[in-house]
Scaffold this active site. Structure first.
Site: not given
Ligand code: UD1
Length: 422
Positions: A22-23, A119, A124, A307, A399
């Protein structure tokens, strides 16, 4: 609303084929927005709620979409885009929709994207995405819960991520593909799905190097050919089925897998006494007796994936000894703890650390899924629990997993889906 009714205590045995990731599928489908001419073909697309949400976002933007479920193939034609807005009702359902920002800015120089909001696994934020696009010459205004962004045009830049955001890296990479000049992402996410996206883009003419490392370099190109790509296997689903085999004292082989993506997961399972066998494209997990206690820290790839934290906690809750699990990627990602305790697990948390005192058995109860991965962890615990359990809010699990109950049933689980509204 659908629930899973599970009678636990059956050993799971046999083979199950893993679906596409999915990701990885989501950003690759979204990347089709960059293609001005011709039809992109993406294969091995899992049949999931999040995929339908993604396709609705793309249709909303004017992409012609044809999803053939029988062949798991999606054809997309983005030659006539009619908008640049990702609306709240869709982004709120799936925050990955936020990734349309990169391709829209790269191709049209403008995007209006709803902020995703909170969420179940914490606040996030998207500040890293935002700062990176600003560094690439984008002007961003906040208007009524939306980010309204304009770049004329998007310029290559050096991007420093404070932490390796997974979708942040993908979003910027997609924008940079058609930006003017060269973009370097430092402290980039090294996740295998980032590599899959880079391969899909490169085979369409993009010039991305370094994906899979912490430094990705993207040289902007004027146009892309249609994408033609087969999505990688889902490493998270592979991990889920492996734990299903182990937690029920059975033996499960996941076929069509890519064991190399699961290094630390397989090592941790082995550390907990699970017998793990690997071939080029299969992984088998079996366990006799109770698992051993383990120590797990979630960490960006190649660390242990957040995850799979809930699934591993389900296994640890039955271990012979005390396990310690630290969640360092997301705040508030322990919502499944209270539900595991309802099943008889002995778990306490302080800050980002959970102490899991293994018990000899769990017993069935009603529990509630709060997100995809917490829900999957609960299903695994219920498969091992004595008696009957009900997992509520199965829509979260849908999902991320295609007909999970049917595939677990084929392995010998007693699990059925019921619609409580009927
Ligand atoms: C993706 C995955 C999700 C997985 C996560 C971590 C997808 C669709 N989703 O989510 O399944 O759990 O990676 O492996 O691929 N953060 C910030 N600012 C930002 C962005 C992130 O502070 O602008 C923080 C987040 O709150 C979190 C950390 O960075 O604590 C990692 O998040 P991130 O790697 O961005 O997760 P996603 O990409 O949303």
């Amino acid at each position: 609303m659908d629930v899973f009714r599970i009678r636990g205590g059956h050993r799971l045995e046999g083979e199950v084929e893993v679906r596409g990731a999915k990701n990885s599928a989501l950003p690759i489908l979204i990347a089709s927005l960059l293609v001005e001419d011709g039809e992109s073909v993406i294969r091995n697309i899992p049949d999931l709620r999040d995929i339908y949400t993604c396709l609705r976002v793309l249709e909303h933007l004017g992409v012609e979409v044809d999803f053939k479920r029988e062949t798991s193939t999606v054809r997309l034609n983005a030659s006539r885009l009619r908008g640049f807005e990702a609306p709240y009702e869709l982004v709120q359902q799936m925050r990955a929709s936020f990734m349309v920002m990169g391709p829209l800015l790269g191709r049209l120089g403008r995007a209006k994207i709803s902020l995703p909001g909170g969420c179940a696994i914490g606040p996030r934020p998207v500040d890293l995405h935002r700062r990176a696009f600003e560094a690439m010459g984008t002007r961003i205004e906040d208007e009524g819960g939306y980010m309204v962004a304009e770049a004329t045009p998007l310029q290559g830049a050096k991007i420093y991520f404070d932490r390796p955001s997974h979708t942040g890296t993908e979003n910027i990479m997609m924008g940079a593909v058609m930006a003017r000049g060269m973009t370097t992402i430092l402290n980039a996410s090294c996740d295998p799905e980032v590599v899959d996206l880079a391969e899909a883009l490169n085979s369409a003419g993009a010039r991305i190097s370094g994906a899979g490392s912490t430094e990705i370099i993207i040289e902007g190109v004027a146009a892309l050919k249609p994408l033609d790509h087969t999505v990688m296997p889902d490493r998270l689903e592979t991990g889920t089925f492996l734990v299903a085999g182990a937690i029920t004292g059975g033996r499960v082989t996941v076929t069509g897998a890519r064991p190399d993506d699961l290094g630390l997961v397989l090592a941790k399972l082995a550390e907990m006494g699970v017998d793990v066998e690997v071939t080029a494209d299969t992984v088998t997990a079996s366990l006799s007796g109770r698992p051993e206690a383990g120590t797990v820290v979630t960490y960006p790839y190649p660390g242990f994936p957040t995850d799979l934290q809930a699934s591993l906690m389900a296994l640890a809750s039955l271990a012979d000894g005390t396990s310690v699990i630290r969640e360092t990627v997301f705040e508030d990602r322990f919502l499944h703890v209270a539900e595991l305790v309802r099943l008889g697990a002995e778990i306490s948390t302080v800050g980002d650390e959970a102490t899991v005192i293994g018990v000899e058995s769990l017993s069935g109860a009603s529990v509630m899924a709060s997100d995809i991965r917490a829900g999957t962890g609960l299903v695994l615990a219920c498969l091992a629990a004595r008696g009957e359990s009900v997992v509520n809010r199965v829509y979260h699990i849908d999902r991320g997993h295609e007909r999970l109950e049917e595939r677990l049933s084929l392995l010998g689980a007693d699990i059925v889906r019921e619609d409580t509204d009927k």
